[in-house]
Design a protein around this motif. Structure first.
Motif, PDB file in Angstrom:
ATOM      1  N   TYR A  26      80.193 140.686  28.273  1.00 22.53           N
ATOM      2  CA  TYR A  26      80.020 141.252  27.610  1.00 22.53           C
ATOM      3  C   TYR A  26      81.447 142.717  28.319  1.00 22.53           C
ATOM      4  CZ  TYR A  26      76.518 138.651  25.520  1.00 22.53           C
ATOM      5  OH  TYR A  26      75.587 137.373  25.456  1.00 22.53           O
ATOM      6  N   ASP A  39      80.675 146.416  21.224  1.00 25.77           N
ATOM      7  CA  ASP A  39      80.473 145.921  22.728  1.00 25.77           C
ATOM      8  C   ASP A  39      80.763 144.348  21.908  1.00 25.77           C
ATOM      9  OD1 ASP A  39      78.653 144.185  24.137  1.00 25.77           O
ATOM     10  OD2 ASP A  39      77.121 145.135  23.473  1.00 25.77           O
ATOM     11  N   ARG A  75      81.381 140.408  22.731  1.00 25.06           N
ATOM     12  CA  ARG A  75      81.007 139.456  23.399  1.00 25.06           C
ATOM     13  C   ARG A  75      82.803 138.182  23.482  1.00 25.06           C
ATOM     14  NH1 ARG A  75      77.993 136.018  20.087  1.00 25.06           N
ATOM     15  NH2 ARG A  75      78.902 135.572  19.280  1.00 25.06           N
ATOM     16  N   THR A 120      84.478 138.772  19.727  1.00 25.70           N
ATOM     17  CA  THR A 120      83.511 139.011  18.510  1.00 25.70           C
ATOM     18  C   THR A 120      82.451 140.144  19.453  1.00 25.70           C
ATOM     19  OG1 THR A 120      82.835 136.764  18.290  1.00 25.70           O
ATOM     20  CG2 THR A 120      81.764 138.389  17.253  1.00 25.70           C
ATOM     21  N   LEU A 134      79.786 142.225  18.129  1.00 25.98           N
ATOM     22  CA  LEU A 134      78.294 142.408  18.134  1.00 25.98           C
ATOM     23  C   LEU A 134      78.131 143.639  17.538  1.00 25.98           C
ATOM     24  CD1 LEU A 134      77.441 140.728  21.655  1.00 25.98           C
ATOM     25  CD2 LEU A 134      77.921 140.374  19.726  1.00 25.98           C
ATOM     26  N   SER A 135      78.782 144.735  17.990  1.00 31.81           N
ATOM     27  CA  SER A 135      77.793 146.294  17.323  1.00 31.81           C
ATOM     28  C   SER A 135      79.131 147.475  18.241  1.00 31.81           C
ATOM     29  CB  SER A 135      77.068 146.703  17.900  1.00 31.81           C
ATOM     30  OG  SER A 135      76.202 148.237  17.540  1.00 31.81           O
ATOM     31  N   SER A 146      74.689 142.058  26.396  1.00 31.95           N
ATOM     32  CA  SER A 146      74.397 141.679  25.828  1.00 31.95           C
ATOM     33  C   SER A 146      73.542 141.878  24.608  1.00 31.95           C
ATOM     34  CB  SER A 146      74.155 140.027  25.524  1.00 31.95           C
ATOM     35  OG  SER A 146      72.520 139.760  26.075  1.00 31.95           O
ATOM     36  N   SER A 167      72.389 146.440  19.684  1.00 30.38           N
ATOM     37  CA  SER A 167      73.382 145.450  19.325  1.00 30.38           C
ATOM     38  C   SER A 167      72.925 144.996  17.610  1.00 30.38           C
ATOM     39  CB  SER A 167      73.406 143.589  20.228  1.00 30.38           C
ATOM     40  OG  SER A 167      71.665 143.601  20.092  1.00 30.38           O
TER      41      SER A 167
END
Length: 711
Positions: free
Chosen positions: A206, A223, A225, A230, A232-233, A247, A266
């Motif tokens: 991450y 954040d 991935r 992707t 996440l937040s 994560s 997240s």
């Protein structure tokens, strides 16, 4: 993980080379262990780490131990770093025949790889093999930096040289774990401007990326991935800061002056808390924060907290370095031990999830290194360990104000630093002790719901409705602080006059689309605050001494202060001040998007040849219009700064619209002032999301009006 810079104490080390014998304290009853593969042995050791056999509990503590390994003795260690599955013991010392330190003595690095699972040194790089002045770590690779030669030498996990390559100082930020990937590509699924990778999770899966969003032009931290890029937040409104990520979410420093941190999960939840002297934060495997605090000015007390907003502090300790014995844990009466009493702690800590502990290096200036171990499963031993979290930063800031611990980020001249001559000069000029005090207090009545507004209740109700409609805060009457920015502020409590002022304010606010003020929250600006007050005054020389209003950005908020004694002229005054806020947004956007319509160069092209703004209020005299260049500027005030020029034109256009003036000669066809307004209007439409705006805005009406004649 991030590290705050720490003052490093160098080791004075003699030329006599100490050869450390790699030793282990393990003794296994199962003989079959000896026939296991290296991977199998390591798996066994992870379940039962050998370092515990050399660890001794700290007296009076339920979760602290001291690890004394004979292989550490005499080594000039002053820091530890995570190095793959092991710990890199960093030595830094002066290798000469004298124990007397001099300013020009040479400092050299040495490195040992310590395997905590087997409790032994597995690889070494001695000082005479390291030609470097700094280092950095990338995973299980050690980079030794030679700044003068512009060279980096790379070593593997066994400290075997891999290669030498060129190194660019601009891509390097001191001895740290580098966040960017080896190929230099930063994940940017949000297409941020000025993107940078500010943190990477311990497992490398991450990344935390910061930048400026292309749609809202807000600072943002995301954040990501890494395996599929992707998001996440995302948390908007925060510029680059010290941080860590995994994560489950990320932690960022939100306010350095007040030691405020935000854990952003997240699922998008925010938890703000304040904790002073934070120097190190790691996210544990269970998502809890491991927070190290240390006053670097004293270096005596180290505190650590295992904290989650949901469960609070589950483990903590406070350790006084002065209580540590030198050398072995057993008492020593040798002269060298007696002279070597000051203990330091490494700048970095190492978190070992499989051992559920944190390790920190303790050392002295004469090579007495040991490791302080904090066991995370032994509960708390610091009864004062309480951390309170809040859902938003402003609520936390107000709580700090209420308990008297708030620290203003705006510096003021310390009276103790002022000379007698300066004090006398200020007294002669009639300046009181508040002259250099910056006012950033938000309100004098934090709890407005329980306050008895008396005959101002109707005013308060009207203001509450306006706040809900436009999404900003309005303060009036007894709420207004006595000092805002460098201005002295007088409260305004006359009910009837406040009602008239609100009438005028509502009328001009209606000239702007509902989402207009929300869009003024760009960068790290979190909102807008309007203060309705009485007289405004300042004694500073390069400020308008008694303005009818002013704006500034204070504590990440647009702040507008309006003198209600001039409410009859709000149609001009408020428009003028809003133009300043527009200017700040357009300038911010142009910083990141050079293709944006707005630029000072284009604006200046509408001015007379060889003209330049004063960039000062010092020479402005409202009673002397002789300097006014008619046709190009509304008045001489517009000649002080470019932003004042735009605000005078914009405020006049708004005033014309509200008062139904459609034949203002200053905006006649092809006049320089009209051309300026036309260009400024195009800049506003380019710099704002205008899809829901009407075809003609209030300030544009004078451009479309018919019948405007030249004077």
């Amino acid at each position: 993980m991030f590290k705050r810079k720490h003052v490093t104490t160098l080791i004075t080390y003699s030329l006599v080379f100490f050869s450390a014998i790699s030793m282990t304290a393990c003794s296994f009853s199962d003989v079959s262990y000896l026939f296991k593969s290296p991977a199998q042995k390591q798996a066994i050791l992870h379940k039962s780490p050998a370092f515990w056999e050399d660890a001794t509990s700290v007296k009076g503590s339920s979760n602290l131990s001291i690890l004394h390994n004979v292989a550490f003795e005499g080594q000039p260690y002053n820091d530890t770093r995570q190095f793959g599955d092991n710990i890199l013991m960093v030595g830094q010392g002066s290798y000469n025949n004298s124990i007397i330190e001099t300013d020009d003595q040479s400092v050299q690095y040495s490195f040992d790889v310590y395997n905590p699972w087997s409790n032994e040194i597995t690889a070494s790089l001695t000082h005479d093999k390291t030609d470097c002045d700094d280092y950095m770590i990338k995973g299980d690779r050690l980079w030794l930096i030679n700044s003068d030669a512009g060279r980096a030498t790379i070593y593997d996990k066994d400290l075997k040289e891999i290669k030498t390559c060129k190194y660019n100082p601009e891509d390097y930020d001191g001895n740290c774990d580098t966040s960017d990937s080896d190929d230099g590509d930063v994940p940017n699924p949000g297409n941020y401007y000025d993107v940078s990778q500010i943190a990477t999770s311990a497992d490398g899966k991450y990344a935390l990326v910061s930048g400026v969003t292309p749609d809202t032009y807000k600072y943002a931290v995301s954040d990501i991935r890494l395996d599929d890029n992707t998001v996440l937040s995302t948390y908007e409104g925060q510029s680059f800061s010290m941080s860590c990520v995994d994560s489950k979410g990320f932690l960022i420093e939100a306010d350095t002056a007040n030691n405020i941190w935000n854990y952003h999960s997240s699922d998008g939840e925010n938890s703000f808390f304040s904790l002073p002297d934070v120097v190190d934060v790691t996210l544990a495997e269970d998502g809890d924060m491991l927070i190290r605090c240390q006053d670097l000015s004293s270096d005596n007390i180290i505190s650590y907290y295992k904290y989650s907003p949901a469960t609070g502090v589950s483990s903590s300790f406070s350790y006084n370095l002065a209580t540590r014995s030198t050398g072995k844990m057993s008492d020593s009466s040798s002269d060298s031990a007696a002279a070597d009493t000051k203990t330091y702690c490494s700048a970095n800590s190492v978190y070992l999830p499989d051992a559920n502990c944190v390790m920190m290096l303790l050392y002295t200036a004469q090579c007495n290194p040991e490791i302080l171990i904090w066991s995370l499963d032994k509960g708390k031993n610091d009864r004062k360990a309480e951390i309170t979290s809040y859902n938003d930063c402003d609520t936390l800031l107000q709580a700090l104000r209420d308990d008297g611990s708030y620290v203003s980020p705006y510096s003021a001249i310390d009276p103790s630093d002022s000379t007698d001559e300066n004090q006398e000069a200020m007294e002669e000029a009639g300046k009181d002790s508040d002259y250099n005090t910056y006012g950033d207090e938000v309100t004098l009545i934090p709890d407005t719901a329980s306050y008895d507004w008396g005959d101002l209740s109707d005013i308060n109700a009207r203001i509450t409705a306006l706040e809900q409609k436009y999404g900003f805060s309005i303060y009036f009457g007894p709420e207004v602080p006595k000092r805002i920015d460098y201005y002295d502020i007088h409260q305004f409590k006359n009910k009837d006059k406040l009602s008239v002022a609100l009438d005028s304010l509502e009328e001009i606010l209606s000239c702007f689309p509902d989402d207009f003020f929300t869009q003024l929250c760009y960068g790290d600006i979190r909102g807008m605050r309007i203060y309705l007050c009485g007289d405004i005054s300042s004694g500073h020389s390069d400020m308008i001494n008694e303005p009818s209003g002013f704006v500034n950005i204070i504590n990440n908020h647009n702040v507008m202060v309006l003198n209600c004694n001039y409410s009859w002229d709000f149609s001009y005054t408020v428009g003028h001040e809003i133009s300043h806020l527009i200017d700040q947004r357009l300038t911010f956007i142009h910083t990141y998007d050079d293709k944006s319509e707005f630029s000072e160069g284009k604006w200046n092209s509408f001015n007379p040849d060889s003209f330049s703004y004063d960039d000062s209020y010092a020479n402005y005299n409202p009673d002397d219009p002789s300097n006014h260049i008619s046709g190009y500027f509304i008045d001489s005030y517009g000649m002080t700064f470019a932003t004042e020029d735009r605000s005078e034109i914009f405020g006049t256009a708004i005033d014309d619209y509200i008062n139904g003036i459609y034949d203002d000669a200053r905006f006649t066809d092809d006049s320089p002032i009209r051309n300026k307004l036309d260009y400024y209007s195009r800049c506003i439409r380019d710099g704002f999301d205008t899809k829901d705006w009407p075809d003609t805005m209030a300030w544009e009406s004078v451009l479309t009006a018919t019948g405007a004649q030249a004077d």
